[in-house]
Design an enzyme around this catalytic site. Structure first.
Site, short mmCIF file in Angstrom:
data_model
loop_
_atom_site.label_atom_id
_atom_site.label_comp_id
_atom_site.label_asym_id
_atom_site.label_seq_id
_atom_site.Cartn_x
_atom_site.Cartn_y
_atom_site.Cartn_z
N GLU A 157 2.16 -3.46 -3.87
CA GLU A 157 2.67 -2.20 -3.36
C GLU A 157 3.90 -1.77 -4.16
O GLU A 157 5.02 -2.22 -3.88
CB GLU A 157 3.06 -2.34 -1.89
CG GLU A 157 1.91 -2.71 -0.98
CD GLU A 157 2.13 -2.23 0.45
OE1 GLU A 157 1.25 -1.55 0.95
OE2 GLU A 157 3.19 -2.50 1.03
N ASN A 183 -1.43 -0.83 8.03
CA ASN A 183 -0.10 -1.31 8.41
C ASN A 183 0.55 -0.18 9.19
O ASN A 183 0.97 0.81 8.60
CB ASN A 183 0.71 -1.64 7.15
CG ASN A 183 2.17 -1.99 7.48
OD1 ASN A 183 2.52 -2.14 8.65
ND2 ASN A 183 3.01 -2.10 6.46
P1 13P Z 1 1.84 4.43 2.84
O1 13P Z 1 0.32 4.31 2.79
O2 13P Z 1 2.32 5.23 4.02
O3 13P Z 1 2.40 4.87 1.54
O4 13P Z 1 2.39 2.96 3.10
C1 13P Z 1 1.92 1.94 2.31
C2 13P Z 1 2.41 0.66 2.86
O5 13P Z 1 3.59 0.38 2.83
C3 13P Z 1 1.43 -0.25 3.46
O6 13P Z 1 2.00 -1.48 3.71
#
Ligand code: 13P
Length: 255
Positions: free
Chosen positions: A170, A13
């Site tokens: 998440e 992402n």
């Molecule tokens: P990070 O891997 O930068 O913590 O972000 C995770 C995320 O929000 C993926 O959608």
């Protein structure tokens, strides 16, 4: 439950990063490193990078996704992009309900559900994000909350349509903070999501559902997280912008 029944999916992402020229460069860097991947690989990129990403990934094993879509097919919605616009370009995936959309742009479980429906109606594969804030974890309501987010987002989604959905767990406190959930914490909530889907549909639907973990997943901690029985993949922010790190995570997901 047999994890091998499910597809392992690693998705980047990119959030609000990379101009089209930079996107091309990043994909060219990723391509050779993941070409033998034994899992599905996806890059979700800003709208303006989609054309370049589709062109650069042609004939490769890398799928392309957007980071959101609107629920209407067209109309007076300044600044929005419809699911049909994405599929007309050849985009295959879309992230829906990311916590940054919920936190900064007022998205609710209800609008997330509407976007999921529109994406499915257009034939997109959906990466549906759920997850709790730190306060909610400390209150001990993570399981209830994530289960509720899942239920509302999947309202009106048939068992057949569920096959086009990946759920990404998440925890908001782990996103971009370098503070990863422990493998046990990640697995525990992914298992709650699977149980919720079992209640909503049936055991086969739950067993076939790919569930990702996202939140500071990196080249170092990926293997331990991905080895968990209910963690089938990762949604990667920061580390997806670094080809070698992203490729290392893809390697860790290969079974
Ligand atoms: P990070 O891997 O930068 O913590 O972000 C995770 C995320 O929000 C993926 O959608």
């Amino acid at each position: 439950m047999n994890k091998n029944l499910r597809k392992a999916v690693i998705a980047g992402n990119w959030k609000m990063n990379k101009t089209p020229a930079e996107a091309k460069e990043l994909i060219e860097g990723i391509k050779p490193l993941v070409k033998d991947a034994d899992c599905d690989v996806v890059v979700c990129v800003p709208y303006v990078d989609l054309s370049v990403a589709l062109e650069a990934t042609k004939g490769t094993n890398i799928g392309v996704g957007a980071e959101n879509c609107h629920w209407e097919k067209s109309g007076a919605f300044t600044g929005e992009i419809s699911a049909d616009m994405l599929t007309s370009m050849g985009v295959q995936y879309v992230i829906i309900g990311h916590s940054e959309r919920r936190t900064y742009f007022g998205e609710t479980d209800v609008t997330v559900n509407k976007r999921v429906r529109a994406a499915l109606d257009s034939g997109l594969n959906v990466i549906l994000c759920v997850g709790e804030y730190l306060e909610q974890r400390e209150q001990g309501i993570t399981a209830e909350l994530v289960s509720m987010q899942t239920k509302i987002a999947l309202g009106g989604v048939s068992k057949e349509e569920l096959k086009k959905i990946i759920i990404a767990y998440e925890p908001v406190w782990a996103i971009g903070t370098g503070k990863t959930a422990t493998a046990e914490q990640a697995n525990e909530v992914c298992a709650v999501i699977r149980e919720t889907v079992k209640d909503l549909y049936d055991a086969a639907a739950a067993e076939g559902l790919t569930i990702q973990y996202g939140g500071s997943m990196n080249a170092k901690n990926a293997k331990e997280l991905l080895d968990q029985p209910d963690v089938d993949g990762g949604l990667i922010g920061g580390a997806s912008l670094k080809p070698a790190d992203f490729a290392e995570i893809v390697k860790a997901a290969s079974r």
